[in-house]
Design a protein around this motif. Structure first.
Motif, PDB file in Angstrom:
ATOM      1  N   SER A 225     -13.765  34.045  -4.249  1.00 16.17           N
ATOM      2  CA  SER A 225     -14.967  34.163  -5.067  1.00 16.17           C
ATOM      3  C   SER A 225     -14.916  33.177  -6.230  1.00 16.17           C
ATOM      4  O   SER A 225     -13.845  32.625  -6.545  1.00 16.17           O
ATOM      5  N   GLN A 227     -16.068  32.379 -10.387  1.00 12.13           N
ATOM      6  CA  GLN A 227     -16.475  32.948 -11.663  1.00 12.13           C
ATOM      7  C   GLN A 227     -16.935  31.834 -12.598  1.00 12.13           C
ATOM      8  O   GLN A 227     -16.400  30.723 -12.572  1.00 12.13           O
ATOM      9  N   HIS A 231     -17.428  35.578 -15.489  1.00  9.01           N
ATOM     10  CA  HIS A 231     -18.389  36.463 -14.836  1.00  9.01           C
ATOM     11  C   HIS A 231     -18.586  36.001 -13.395  1.00  9.01           C
ATOM     12  O   HIS A 231     -18.563  34.791 -13.114  1.00  9.01           O
ATOM     13  N   ASP A 232     -18.792  36.951 -12.480  1.00  6.66           N
ATOM     14  CA  ASP A 232     -18.982  36.595 -11.076  1.00  6.66           C
ATOM     15  C   ASP A 232     -20.148  35.623 -10.923  1.00  6.66           C
ATOM     16  O   ASP A 232     -21.205  35.784 -11.549  1.00  6.66           O
ATOM     17  N   HIS A 233     -19.938  34.632 -10.070  1.00  6.72           N
ATOM     18  CA  HIS A 233     -20.944  33.595  -9.841  1.00  6.72           C
ATOM     19  C   HIS A 233     -21.077  33.362  -8.342  1.00  6.72           C
ATOM     20  O   HIS A 233     -20.104  32.980  -7.676  1.00  6.72           O
ATOM     21  N   ASP A 234     -22.266  33.619  -7.779  1.00 12.37           N
ATOM     22  CA  ASP A 234     -22.444  33.463  -6.335  1.00 12.37           C
ATOM     23  C   ASP A 234     -23.577  32.511  -5.960  1.00 12.37           C
ATOM     24  O   ASP A 234     -23.973  32.437  -4.797  1.00 12.37           O
TER      25      ASP A 234
END
Length: 341
Positions: A225, A227, A231-234
């Motif tokens: 994943s 970030q 913070h999560d980044h998709d």
């Protein structure tokens, strides 16, 4: 086409967990420098045997199968696969005629196998595909065949007038599971190992997308994943398939396509999670010159590409994009894969 792996439970397994036995048969027609027919057997997604129409010989690909099965096993497997090769040569020509394909490169594949969950539940599937798309598949519960397109209807009716479905159901629910359990016992030391991934951030140039590459890990379950500022980044993320390396380990990539100024103005990181261990790579770790990429990464990537070609040319690659589809057939005398289309 969703691969349901069926593994029969039986006696107590050498160790707990989900296991799968799969085989992939691939026939190729057209002007391409590749064997006309290949067969690959996989246990828990790791290749353990191989056959192609150039060598005309079934061979072991792991020490655990080499040490536990003798010459008779490989002679029987070779004889069975030579016969299957001839059937596939006829079948691919038949299917090409139905689609009015007289030129170009085309593939005809059979994927079948079984899976056993740690709770004792089992699943099985037997499915054919043409040029990377579904063609016909077994409905084990009703003992019928499901046609995916008009060209497959002829095959559906032809096979339903025979005992092909009955034989395949018996194979998936009995023979396949018996051999799955035997193979798991053979390879338990290999299957129980845990190897952490080697992770690198790769970039062709300072303005190119950044690829997070994890390789050399086992078992295959890994999460990659991104970030942004923790913070999560998709967004703008392209997650690749899990690929098998030549040494039985796995590799996977995730590519982030953001502008160079975004990298400068934000803190991006790739987070790789495997077997309870977390590896984080940041912009400081980016390799922008491929000449400096560690040799282990290059070898792993090349090995994976070679193995994909061995497993079955373009047809296998397309099937892999169909999430969940998995394959099987084998030297356990296999299923009756000789039915004509």
């Amino acid at each position: 086409m969703r691969p349901v792996l069926l593994l029969l439970l039986g006696a107590h397994l050498a160790y707990a967990g989900k296991h799968s036995l799969k085989y992939i048969f691939t026939a190729v027609s057209g002007d391409i420098d590749f064997p006309e027919f290949t067969s690959v057997g996989l246990l828990d997604d790791g290749q353990f045997d191989y056959f192609d129409s150039n060598t005309m010989k079934a061979v072991p690909k792991t020490e655990w199968i080499r040490q536990n099965e003798g010459a008779d096993y490989w002679t029987r497997a070779t004889q069975n696969l030579i016969g299957t090769h001839q059937t596939f040569k006829v079948s691919i020509q038949t299917v090409k005629e139905r689609f009015n394909h007289s030129t170009g490169v085309h593939t005809w594949q059979l994927m079948y196998g079984c899976e056993l969950d740690d709770d004792g539940s089992t699943r099985g599937y037997h499915q054919y595909g043409y040029d990377g798309s579904d063609f016909v598949s077994l409905d084990k519960s009703s003992l019928t065949w499901t046609a995916a397109n008009p060209q497959a209807v002829i095959t559906k009716h032809k096979w339903e007038a025979t005992t092909y479905a009955v034989k395949e159901k018996a194979y998936l629910e009995n023979t396949c599971i018996e051999w799955l359990k035997k193979y798991v016992d053979y390879g338990k030391d290999t299957l129980e190992r845990k190897v952490s991934p080697q992770v690198s951030l790769l970039q062709k140039s300072s303005s190119s997308p950044v690829t997070c590459h994890a390789t050399g890990f086992y078992p295959s379950g890994v999460k990659i994943s991104w970030q942004k500022n923790r913070h999560d980044h998709d967004e703008d993320v392209d997650l690749g398939e899990t690929l098998l390396n030549e040494d039985g380990t796995f590799q996977k990539t995730s590519t982030l396509g953001v502008r160079p100024e975004e990298w400068k103005n934000n803190q991006f990181s790739c987070v790789v999670e495997h077997q309870g261990k977390t590896i984080r790579k940041t912009a400081d770790d980016i390799i922008t010159n491929f000449e400096s990429v560690p040799i282990g990464i290059i070898v792993g990537a090349v090995a994976a590409v070679i193995l994909l070609l061995v497993i079955g040319v373009a047809g296998y690659l397309v099937y892999q994009r169909k999430k969940g589809f998995k394959p099987v057939s084998g030297s356990d005398d296999g299923s009756n894969s000789s039915a004509h289309t």
